[in-house]
Design an enzyme around this catalytic site. Structure first.
Site, PDB file in Angstrom:
ATOM      1  N   LEU A 107     -75.197 -10.755 -56.450  1.00 15.38           N
ATOM      2  CA  LEU A 107     -75.762 -10.195 -55.799  1.00 15.38           C
ATOM      3  C   LEU A 107     -76.106 -11.154 -54.514  1.00 15.38           C
ATOM      4  O   LEU A 107     -76.483 -11.915 -54.481  1.00 15.38           O
ATOM      5  CB  LEU A 107     -77.919  -9.749 -55.903  1.00 15.38           C
ATOM      6  CG  LEU A 107     -77.862  -8.549 -57.296  1.00 15.38           C
ATOM      7  CD1 LEU A 107     -79.099  -8.986 -57.908  1.00 15.38           C
ATOM      8  CD2 LEU A 107     -78.002  -7.311 -56.391  1.00 15.38           C
ATOM      9  N   ASP A 108     -76.760 -10.201 -53.467  1.00 14.41           N
ATOM     10  CA  ASP A 108     -76.275 -10.632 -52.186  1.00 14.41           C
ATOM     11  C   ASP A 108     -78.104 -11.578 -51.944  1.00 14.41           C
ATOM     12  O   ASP A 108     -78.537 -12.012 -52.488  1.00 14.41           O
ATOM     13  CB  ASP A 108     -76.341 -10.572 -50.614  1.00 14.41           C
ATOM     14  CG  ASP A 108     -77.001  -9.243 -50.674  1.00 14.41           C
ATOM     15  OD1 ASP A 108     -77.928  -9.570 -50.326  1.00 14.41           O
ATOM     16  OD2 ASP A 108     -76.702  -8.019 -50.568  1.00 14.41           O
ATOM     17  N   PHE A 109     -77.268 -12.328 -51.242  1.00 13.43           N
ATOM     18  CA  PHE A 109     -78.966 -13.595 -50.993  1.00 13.43           C
ATOM     19  C   PHE A 109     -80.024 -13.071 -50.384  1.00 13.43           C
ATOM     20  O   PHE A 109     -81.504 -13.770 -51.674  1.00 13.43           O
ATOM     21  CB  PHE A 109     -78.218 -14.966 -49.974  1.00 13.43           C
ATOM     22  CG  PHE A 109     -79.356 -16.170 -48.955  1.00 13.43           C
ATOM     23  CD1 PHE A 109     -79.687 -16.938 -50.154  1.00 13.43           C
ATOM     24  CD2 PHE A 109     -80.529 -16.251 -48.234  1.00 13.43           C
ATOM     25  CE1 PHE A 109     -80.029 -18.681 -50.183  1.00 13.43           C
ATOM     26  CE2 PHE A 109     -81.391 -16.707 -48.108  1.00 13.43           C
ATOM     27  CZ  PHE A 109     -81.276 -17.816 -49.494  1.00 13.43           C
ATOM     28  N   SER A 111     -80.935 -10.034 -52.007  1.00 14.06           N
ATOM     29  CA  SER A 111     -81.199  -9.202 -52.467  1.00 14.06           C
ATOM     30  C   SER A 111     -82.060  -9.690 -53.530  1.00 14.06           C
ATOM     31  O   SER A 111     -81.285 -10.925 -54.537  1.00 14.06           O
ATOM     32  CB  SER A 111     -79.641  -8.248 -52.926  1.00 14.06           C
ATOM     33  OG  SER A 111     -79.403  -7.592 -51.832  1.00 14.06           O
ATOM     34  N   ARG A 207     -75.452  -2.310 -48.337  1.00 16.61           N
ATOM     35  CA  ARG A 207     -75.662  -2.777 -46.967  1.00 16.61           C
ATOM     36  C   ARG A 207     -74.759  -2.253 -45.975  1.00 16.61           C
ATOM     37  O   ARG A 207     -74.557  -1.635 -44.831  1.00 16.61           O
ATOM     38  CB  ARG A 207     -76.018  -4.169 -47.008  1.00 16.61           C
ATOM     39  CG  ARG A 207     -76.903  -4.477 -47.500  1.00 16.61           C
ATOM     40  CD  ARG A 207     -77.177  -6.013 -47.430  1.00 16.61           C
ATOM     41  NE  ARG A 207     -77.976  -6.985 -48.289  1.00 16.61           N
ATOM     42  CZ  ARG A 207     -79.694  -6.585 -48.549  1.00 16.61           C
ATOM     43  NH1 ARG A 207     -80.122  -6.551 -46.947  1.00 16.61           N
ATOM     44  NH2 ARG A 207     -80.426  -6.781 -48.967  1.00 16.61           N
TER      45      ARG A 207
END
Length: 262
Positions: A107-109, A111, A207
Site C-alpha cells: 500500500l503506497d505511503f 494510502s 492513482r
C-alpha cells in the site's frame, strides 16, 4: 505454532469468530477457562494449555503452521523494512516479534487500510499472485465522469500512465482491466467518493487510473483484501485472522496447491 504464547483475548480472536473486544467480555462474564480455571483479562495461553469457552474445548486449527496478521496501515508509513529517506516504516509500529513477517503486496505511503502479513513465504506468494478481489474507498477531485465510468466498465490501456505515479517510476505504460465493480457514493464538483473493487494490484494503479482523467486521489483506503475485511479495526492496530478467515485461507491454499499440481 510451537512455543507460542498469546493473551487470552488474542487467543480467542485467533481461534474463534469473536473479536478481541468480544473476547474480553466473555472473560469478564466468566465464560472462559484455561485448564479448568477461570481466565482473567491478563491471562496468557501457552502451548499445551486447554482453553474452554462455555465448557467447550477450543481446538486450534489442525496443521496450521503459519500465522497471518491484519494490519490497518495508516497514511505516512512505508511498506518496507527500512527507508533511505528515513520515512516511517510499518515495522516501527508492529511489535518486534513480528519483524520476520512479510507483507502481502503493498500500500503506497499516502494510502491506508488492510495490509496482510505472514510468517509463511508460501502464503505471502499465493495471496500476492492470486486474483483476489481488493475493495477500496476512494475520494477524488471533481466529478465522476461518464468517461471514467466507461473506463471502469470496459478497461483502459495507456501508453503514458505516469500521471499519478512516482516521479522515478520505471513503469511508463499500463493496462487497466475492467473493474469488478464500483459504486458512486457522492458525485460533486469539489470532490467525489467511490467504492471500487478490482482484482489486480499494479503499482499505484488506482492513482494512475484517476489521474488520467485529471482527478487526483485525495484519499485511498483499502477495506477488503479477498476474504479479509477491515471492519472496525482502528488505524495503526493489528489483529490475527479469526477462525472463519483461517478456514477460508486454508481452503484457498489447498485449492492453490491443487491448481499448481495440475
Amino acid at each position: 505454532m510451537e512455543g507460542f504464547s498469546l493473551r487470552i483475548n488474542q487467543f480467542l480472536a485467533h481461534y474463534t469468530k469473536h473479536s478481541r473486544r468480544e473476547a474480553e467480555k466473555l472473560v469478564l462474564e466468566g465464560r472462559v477457562k484455561i485448564n479448568h480455571e477461570h481466565a482473567k483479562l491478563a491471562s496468557v495461553v501457552k502451548e499445551n494449555d486447554r482453553v474452554f469457552l462455555d465448557k467447550r474445548l477450543i481446538k486450534p486449527l489442525k496443521n496450521k503452521k503459519f500465522s497471518v496478521l491484519v494490519y490497518h496501515k495508516p497514511k505516512g508509513e512505508l511498506v518496507s523494512k527500512a527507508d533511505p529517506l528515513k520515512r516511517r516504516v510499518i515495522y516501527e509500529s508492529l511489535e518486534k516479534k513480528y519483524a520476520h513477517f512479510a507483507p502481502v503486496g503493498r500500500l503506497d505511503f499516502a494510502s491506508e487500510g488492510v495490509l496482510l502479513l505472514s510468517d509463511s513465504k508460501a502464503v505471502v506468494s499465493a495471496l500476492m499472485h492470486a486474483d483476489l478481489e481488493k475493495e477500496y474507498l476512494i475520494k477524488i477531485q471533481g466529478f465522476v465522469t461518464r468517461e471514467m465510468e466507461n473506463a471502469m466498465q470496459e478497461g483502459l490501456k495507456l501508453e503514458n500512465a505516469t500521471k499519478g505515479a512516482h516521479q522515478k517510476t520505471p513503469i511508463k505504460s499500463m493496462e487497466f482491466a475492467p473493474f469488478i465493480g464500483y459504486e458512486i457514493i457522492k458525485n460533486h464538483a469539489k470532490y467525489s467518493k467511490l467504492r471500487v473493487i478490482i482484482n489486480e494490484g499494479k503499482n499505484r494503479e488506482l492513482r494512475r487510473f484517476f489521474a488520467f482523467f485529471n482527478a487526483g486521489v485525495l484519499d485511498l483506503r483499502r477495506v477488503r483484501y479477498g476474504f479479509v475485511n477491515l471492519n472496525a479495526l482502528p488505524v495503526g492496530k493489528m489483529r490475527f485472522l479469526n477462525r472463519q478467515e483461517y478456514n477460508e485461507l486454508h481452503a484457498f491454499m489447498a485449492n492453490a496447491a491443487n491448481v499448481k499440481g495440475d
